[in-house]
Design an enzyme around this catalytic site. Structure first.
Site, PDB file in Angstrom:
ATOM      1  N   SER A  48     103.474  21.047  64.116  1.00 45.98           N
ATOM      2  CA  SER A  48     102.820  21.918  63.132  1.00 45.98           C
ATOM      3  C   SER A  48     101.991  21.195  62.083  1.00 45.98           C
ATOM      4  O   SER A  48     101.345  21.857  61.262  1.00 45.98           O
ATOM      5  CB  SER A  48     103.868  22.781  62.431  1.00 45.98           C
ATOM      6  OG  SER A  48     104.340  23.780  63.307  1.00 45.98           O
ATOM      7  N   LYS A  51      98.484  22.390  61.684  1.00 45.97           N
ATOM      8  CA  LYS A  51      98.037  23.500  60.832  1.00 45.97           C
ATOM      9  C   LYS A  51      97.213  23.023  59.640  1.00 45.97           C
ATOM     10  O   LYS A  51      96.481  23.831  59.042  1.00 45.97           O
ATOM     11  CB  LYS A  51      99.246  24.312  60.364  1.00 45.97           C
ATOM     12  CG  LYS A  51      99.971  25.024  61.504  1.00 45.97           C
ATOM     13  CD  LYS A  51     101.092  25.900  60.985  1.00 45.97           C
ATOM     14  CE  LYS A  51     101.775  26.664  62.105  1.00 45.97           C
ATOM     15  NZ  LYS A  51     102.790  25.895  62.815  1.00 45.97           N
ATOM     16  N   SER A 103     105.135  27.266  57.746  1.00 46.56           N
ATOM     17  CA  SER A 103     104.664  26.785  59.043  1.00 46.56           C
ATOM     18  C   SER A 103     104.676  27.899  60.087  1.00 46.56           C
ATOM     19  O   SER A 103     105.042  27.691  61.250  1.00 46.56           O
ATOM     20  CB  SER A 103     105.521  25.602  59.525  1.00 46.56           C
ATOM     21  OG  SER A 103     104.818  24.841  60.476  1.00 46.56           O
ATOM     22  N   LYS A 206     102.941  18.158  54.880  1.00 46.15           N
ATOM     23  CA  LYS A 206     103.205  19.080  55.991  1.00 46.15           C
ATOM     24  C   LYS A 206     104.216  18.481  56.961  1.00 46.15           C
ATOM     25  O   LYS A 206     104.156  17.301  57.281  1.00 46.15           O
ATOM     26  CB  LYS A 206     101.895  19.385  56.735  1.00 46.15           C
ATOM     27  CG  LYS A 206     102.025  20.487  57.793  1.00 46.15           C
ATOM     28  CD  LYS A 206     102.235  21.829  57.136  1.00 46.15           C
ATOM     29  CE  LYS A 206     102.542  22.914  58.174  1.00 46.15           C
ATOM     30  NZ  LYS A 206     103.936  22.806  58.682  1.00 46.15           N
TER      31      LYS A 206
END
Length: 366
Positions: A48, A51, A103, A206
Site C-alpha cells: 500500500s 497509494k 490505507s 505510509k
C-alpha cells in the site's frame, strides 16, 4: 585559502543496526544523502505504499473539494476498505484521507476511477508516466491500491524518493501525520502507522502489507535542523517492521548534528592596512548553522582581500567564505572588515614614510 574546521562528534558505532527486512534505505530528507542501505535498488512489491503515487497523481487532476460518485469497480475492491457503496458520494479529500490514513483499497480505486473517467487502467498509465517523470527507475505500477499483482514492483530507493516528493505537498503532509480521522458517512479512520505519536519527531509517511511484500513502511522523522527518511521493505511481521524502522530512524538521526559552520567571532583572514598599522581582521558578516554529518571534517574556502586602501569601515565587504563537507556546500557568507580603520592624517603619513626611508637606507649598511 583553505582551512579545516573542527566538527566534534560522539564515538561512531561500527555500522547501522541489524534489522529483519528484505531491503532498507535511510536518507537525509533534504539532500538525499544515503546514510545506510541494503538492496536499495532491488525491485520488490511495496504493497500500500503505492497509494502515495495514487494520491499524488489524483491531486494533479482533482481538487480536494471535488465530489466523487463511487463506481462499482471501486465498491467491489476488498481487503482493507471503508466499505464504499456504488453510487455513494464523497469528496476527493475524504478519499485521500481514507487512502492514506486507513490505507483503504476501495478509496484508492474510487480516486483512480474518478480521475481516469471510469478507466482505472488509464489512471495506472498516468501513475507509470509520473514515475518516469520523477525518475523512479525501479518502479512499475499495475493497481492503484498496491495489492499483489504480476509486474507490480518498486524499490527502497524509489519509495524514499516518492515519499520525499509527496511530502512537499501540504495536502498529503497534513494527512499522513494523523492517527485518525472522520469522513463522510460517519466513518472513523485509524492509521496502520504504529510509530505515529510514539517515535519522537515522526510525522508520516505510509505503511503497507501484503503476502508477497511482507510488512513495509516509509517514515519521516525530524531532528534539529534536518529530517531523516527511512524505508523498510519485506519485514516478516508488524512488530519486526516497527522495531527495525525505529532502529533505522534512530541511527539516521544520530548521524547528524546541528553545528555553527560559520561564526562571526572567527578571523577568516588578515588584511594589510599599510602605514605601519596593525592588520585588519576579516570576519563573517553573519553566522550560519547547518546540520552536518558527524565524523566528517568541514573545510572553509576563503577568498579575501590581502590588502585594503584606507579608509575602510566596519562591515565593508572584503571577500567570501564557503564551507564544504566533502563536495557539499553547507554554508556561505560574505566576509567584511571587523572594524573601521581611518587613513592617517598628513603628518602621520609623512612620519611613516620618513621612518620607512631611514630604515631602508640603514639596511644598505647593515
Amino acid at each position: 585559502m583553505l582551512a579545516a574546521l573542527a566538527c566534534s562528534a560522539p564515538a561512531l558505532a561500527a555500522g547501522p543496526p541489524a534489522v529483519d527486512a528484505r531491503n532498507y534505505l535511510v536518507v537525509n530528507g533534504k539532500t538525499g544523502e544515503v546514510v545506510a542501505a541494503r538492496g536499495a535498488h532491488q525491485r520488490v512489491p511495496i504493497a500500500s505504499i503505492t497509494k502515495l503515487m495514487t494520491v499524488l497523481v489524483a491531486l494533479e487532476h482533482a481538487k480536494l473539494s471535488d465530489e466523487v460518485t463511487v463506481r462499482p469497480v471501486a465498491a467491489g475492491v476488498g481487503e482493507s476498505s471503508i466499505g464504499l457503496r456504488a453510487g455513494e458520494r464523497l469528496t476527493v479529500g475524504d478519499l485521500v484521507e481514507a487512502a492514506l490514513i486507513q490505507s483503504a483499497n476501495d478509496a484508492a480505486y474510487a480516486l483512480a476511477a474518478y480521475v481516469g473517467g471510469g478507466d482505472v487502467a488509464a489512471f495506472v498509465r498516468e501513475m507509470n508516466a509520473k514515475a518516469r517523470k520523477l525518475r523512479l527507475r525501479d518502479s512499475h505500477f499495475v493497481r492503484p491500491d498496491g495489492l499483489d499483482a504480476p509486474g507490480e514492483y518498486s524499490s527502497a530507493a524509489d519509495v524514499s524518493r516518492l515519499a520525499r516528493i509527496a511530502m512537499r505537498h501540504p495536502e498529503i503532509r497534513n494527512v499522513v501525520r494523523r492517527r485518525s480521522g472522520t469522513i463522510a458517512g460517519g466513518r472513523t479512520l485509524h492509521t496502520w502507522n504504529d510509530l505515529l505519536g510514539e517515535f519522537p519527531g515522526l510525522y508520516g509517511v505510509k505503511t503497507g502489507h501484503t503476502g508477497e511484500a511482507g510488512w513495509c513502511e516509509v517514515a519521516a522523522a525530524r531532528g534539529r535542523g534536518y529530517t531523516i527518511y527511512a524505508t523498510i521493505l519485506g519485514s516478516p511481521s508488524r512488530d519486526e517492521r516497527n522495531a527495525g524502522l525505529g532502529a533505522l530512524l534512530r541511527w539516521g538521526l544520530s548521524r547528524y548534528r546541528l553545528k555553527s559552520v560559520i561564526a562571526t567571532d572567527r578571523t577568516y583572514a588578515l588584511a594589510q592596512t599599510g602605514y605601519g598599522l596593525a592588520p585588519l581582521r576579516v570576519v563573517a558578516a553573519s553566522p550560519t548553522r547547518h546540520a552536518v554529518r558527524v565524523g566528517r571534517p568541514l573545510v572553509a574556502h576563503v577568498v579575501a582581500t590581502a590588502a585594503v586602501e584606507l579608509p575602510v569601515h566596519a562591515g565593508d565587504r572584503l571577500g567570501v567564505v564557503r564551507v564544504y563537507q566533502g563536495k557539499r556546500l553547507v554554508g556561505t557568507r560574505k566576509l567584511v572588515a571587523a572594524r573601521t580603520v581611518e587613513r592617517p592624517n598628513l603628518p602621520g603619513r609623512v612620519g611613516f614614510y620618513a621612518r620607512h626611508t631611514v630604515k631602508h637606507v640603514l639596511g644598505w649598511f647593515s
